[in-house]
Design an enzyme around this catalytic site. Structure first.
Site, mmCIF file in Angstrom:
data_model
loop_
_atom_site.group_PDB
_atom_site.id
_atom_site.type_symbol
_atom_site.label_atom_id
_atom_site.label_comp_id
_atom_site.label_asym_id
_atom_site.label_seq_id
_atom_site.Cartn_x
_atom_site.Cartn_y
_atom_site.Cartn_z
ATOM 1 N N TRP A 193 1.104 -1.339 0.181
ATOM 2 C CA TRP A 193 0.312 -0.304 0.225
ATOM 3 C C TRP A 193 0.927 0.642 -0.260
ATOM 4 O O TRP A 193 1.822 1.235 0.792
ATOM 5 C CB TRP A 193 -0.882 0.468 1.294
ATOM 6 N N LYS A 194 0.098 2.048 -0.524
ATOM 7 C CA LYS A 194 0.961 3.541 -0.458
ATOM 8 C C LYS A 194 -0.075 4.305 -0.609
ATOM 9 O O LYS A 194 -1.158 4.760 -1.483
ATOM 10 C CB LYS A 194 2.134 3.878 -2.050
ATOM 11 N N ASN A 195 -0.086 5.881 0.250
ATOM 12 C CA ASN A 195 -0.891 6.765 -0.399
ATOM 13 C C ASN A 195 0.151 8.112 -0.436
ATOM 14 O O ASN A 195 0.545 8.270 -1.330
ATOM 15 C CB ASN A 195 -2.345 6.638 0.875
ATOM 16 N N ASP A 196 -0.483 8.976 1.077
ATOM 17 C CA ASP A 196 0.560 9.980 0.656
ATOM 18 C C ASP A 196 1.802 10.426 0.088
ATOM 19 O O ASP A 196 2.396 10.359 0.696
ATOM 20 C CB ASP A 196 0.120 11.589 1.597
ATOM 21 N N TRP A 236 1.943 9.829 10.086
ATOM 22 C CA TRP A 236 1.460 10.933 9.068
ATOM 23 C C TRP A 236 2.213 11.134 8.142
ATOM 24 O O TRP A 236 3.647 11.078 7.721
ATOM 25 C CB TRP A 236 0.460 10.741 9.631
ATOM 26 N N ARG A 266 -2.335 17.947 12.130
ATOM 27 C CA ARG A 266 -1.736 17.607 11.115
ATOM 28 C C ARG A 266 -1.434 17.988 9.630
ATOM 29 O O ARG A 266 -1.103 19.338 9.762
ATOM 30 C CB ARG A 266 -2.158 16.053 10.726
ATOM 31 N N ASP A 267 0.035 16.998 9.505
ATOM 32 C CA ASP A 267 0.298 17.209 7.966
ATOM 33 C C ASP A 267 1.270 19.053 8.051
ATOM 34 O O ASP A 267 1.002 19.415 6.879
ATOM 35 C CB ASP A 267 -0.623 17.574 6.654
ATOM 36 N N GLU A 281 -6.553 19.361 4.277
ATOM 37 C CA GLU A 281 -4.953 18.293 4.455
ATOM 38 C C GLU A 281 -4.307 18.680 3.571
ATOM 39 O O GLU A 281 -3.902 19.147 2.474
ATOM 40 C CB GLU A 281 -5.513 17.110 3.992
ATOM 41 N N TRP A 314 -10.454 8.891 -0.607
ATOM 42 C CA TRP A 314 -10.678 8.295 0.683
ATOM 43 C C TRP A 314 -12.128 7.647 0.468
ATOM 44 O O TRP A 314 -12.786 6.795 1.563
ATOM 45 C CB TRP A 314 -10.805 9.065 1.622
#
Length: 521
Positions: free
Chosen positions: A62-65, A124, A187-188, A236, A326
């Site tokens: 898996w990958k996301n951001d 994250w 976050r982020d 985000e 998402w």
């Protein structure tokens, strides 16, 4: 980042999905583990590979951001969130590293920042900087990362540092450098060097607010201002940069991944062009612009171009976005065919231009993409009223042309791409002149969820330039000079590689139609 509608991020990152599309498309009973290839090698012969030919994809699981790439020793270091336990149902993300010199071909370097290496849990999103002056105390040129971690579910920003050029990292301490003041979304962090004020600046995503913080050393941060927007969902993955427009003027750009679906807008990268005085960002226009109008360009980051001497060029930036969303993160057949879930859309070149309504970011695919063309089909000008099937069949290519039409007619003209050999399944990409709007309609083929994206254009010129990128699991449309782009994840069946032209209601001409087949060598 987390899922914008409030579902648990950890629940979403557990390897739960792909079954609906994977089973329906491929008719296979094997579990993902049984069908898993290693390192991107093709899957079993009964499950043809759907891994993209020239887009970035994670080697496994898996990958996301994406995390904003940094420039170190002549190459760009691209980190992204990676879950090695996805297919077995495990959760949590690490930072995996890939490197590139041309923004097209990437080389995997493995996990640089493992998850769960301290009591603060997994990693994250965040950002990295090269601390050229050694302000943080780890030496000149150290790579410093500010990362969101969430021990006991409380999001805060933690420091990690590298003294080996970003290949591995050490925790800067168990305590956060930017503690949570008692809010759910915190976050982020995106860190930049604020040159006019000779300090570091951090932009933090805090629900409907982007918080601005300043620091002399990347460790101690003070709140200096914010920017609020409550009508495009939870903000985000923020971004802030200064850029020189084509006319030579200088502007600031503030951005974030946002969700405008409730207002009929995209859920991609929203941005504002304006001014920034160190505490307050003032947009030229209140309404955001969008870097992408498709359904699959989330968590995007931008990064500066460097010349051969390593100097930043303020006229050119690049952007890379996650090819997913998402609402349906697990809904892909590649978990079955190739043992992974995670692609990116093509890296873009961004230039700031002035036009109607003010300044905007214009996107184009990377110039180096032409270095990977294996075959070119120059089909010239094709005047058409009705349909025409091309002799070209490919699953990975770039298509360019200029659509033109006669005065007094308003056609619907474009392409059926990823078309099944017998017709039926396809992705429709074209221009509907009566409205007028350019569009991608992915409903007629397998896709994560149905839908059509539309963007306006000026029909009075009776011409429209189209540049389309097709790969095994994506279609991207760049309209005109790239102010409007549509990025879509699609899942055509193996063999759905035909191309049909269509022009209804008066006909159109496809001028200088060219198809360039692409493959990474």
């Amino acid at each position: 980042m987390t899922e914008a509608t409030g579902a648990s991020r950890r629940a979403l990152l557990i390897g739960a999905g792909g079954a609906t599309i994977g089973g329906a498309m491929l008719g296979i009973g094997a579990s993902p583990a049984q069908a898993t290839p290693v390192g991107g090698r093709p899957g079993p012969s009964r499950t043809p590979s759907l891994r993209p030919t020239y887009h970035f994809s994670v080697p496994d699981n898996w990958k996301n951001d994406p995390q904003r790439p940094i420039y170190v020793n002549g190459q760009y270091l691209y980190y992204y969130l990676y879950n090695a336990d996805y297919l077995t149902g495990g959760s949590g993300t690490a930072w995996r590293l890939a490197t590139t010199r041309d923004h097209v071909a990437f080389r995997d370097r493995g996990v640089a920042l493992p998850k769960n290496t301290n009591a603060n849990g997994d990693l994250w999103s965040g950002s990295l900087v090269v601390d050229t002056l050694g302000t943080a105390g780890y030496g000149k040129g150290a790579v410093v990362a500010l990362v969101t971690q969430a021990p006991d579910g409380k999001q805060a920003q933690y420091l990690w540092y590298s003294t080996d050029g970003g290949q591995s990292f050490t925790s800067g301490g168990a305590a956060p450098v930017l503690p949570n003041p008692g809010v759910s979304d915190f976050r982020d962090p995106k860190v930049i060097w604020d040159a006019p004020r000779k300090r570091w600046l951090l932009i933090n995503a805090e629900g409907h607010r982007l918080g601005f913080y300043a620091s002399p050393n990347l460790k101690s941060w003070s709140y200096v201002g914010d920017f609020e927007r409550s009508d495009i969902g939870v903000l985000e993955c923020p971004d802030l940069f200064q850029m020189t427009a084509q006319d030579g003027s200088s502007h600031w750009v503030l951005a974030a991944s946002a969700n405008g679906k409730g207002r009929g807008l995209p859920a991609t990268y929203a941005y504002w062009v304006g001014s920034f005085d160190g505490t307050r960002f003032t947009p030229d226009v209140a309404e955001p612009q969008w870097l992408d109008w498709g359904f699959d360009f989330y968590g995007a980051v931008t990064y500066p171009h460097h010349d051969r001497a390593g100097r930043e060029d303020p006229r050119l930036r690049r952007a890379i976005g996650w090819a997913n969303f998402w609402d349906y993160p697990h809904n892909t057949p590649t978990s079955f065919t190739d043992g992974y879930n995670g692609d990116d859309m093509i890296v873009r070149e961004l230039r700031l231009r002035g036009g109607k309504g003010g300044y905007y970011l214009a996107s184009q695919p990377p110039a180096a993409l032409r270095d990977y063309v294996t075959r070119t089909h120059r089909l010239g000008d094709i005047a058409l009223s009705g349909t025409k099937d091309l002799a070209v069949a490919s699953s990975a290519y770039e298509l360019t042309c200029e659509l033109t039409w006669a005065s007094g007619v308003a056609p619907n003209a474009g392409f059926e791409l990823c078309r099944a050999p017998g017709g039926g399944r396809h992705v429709a990409v074209g221009a509907y002149v009566p409205a007028p709007y350019a569009y991608i309609n992915r409903r007629p083929t397998m896709n994560p969820t149905g839908g059509e994206s539309q963007t306006p254009f000026d029909a009075s010129a009776r011409q429209l330039a189209l540049r389309i990128l097709v790969d095994r699991t994506s279609v991207e449309l760049f309209v005109g000079d790239g102010r409007y782009v549509h990025s879509h994840r699609v899942f055509p069946l193996p063999g759905d590689d035909r191309i049909r032209l269509y022009a209804y209601d008066g006909g159109a001409t496809f001028r200088n139609l060219t198809i360039r087949e692409i493959r990474l060598r």
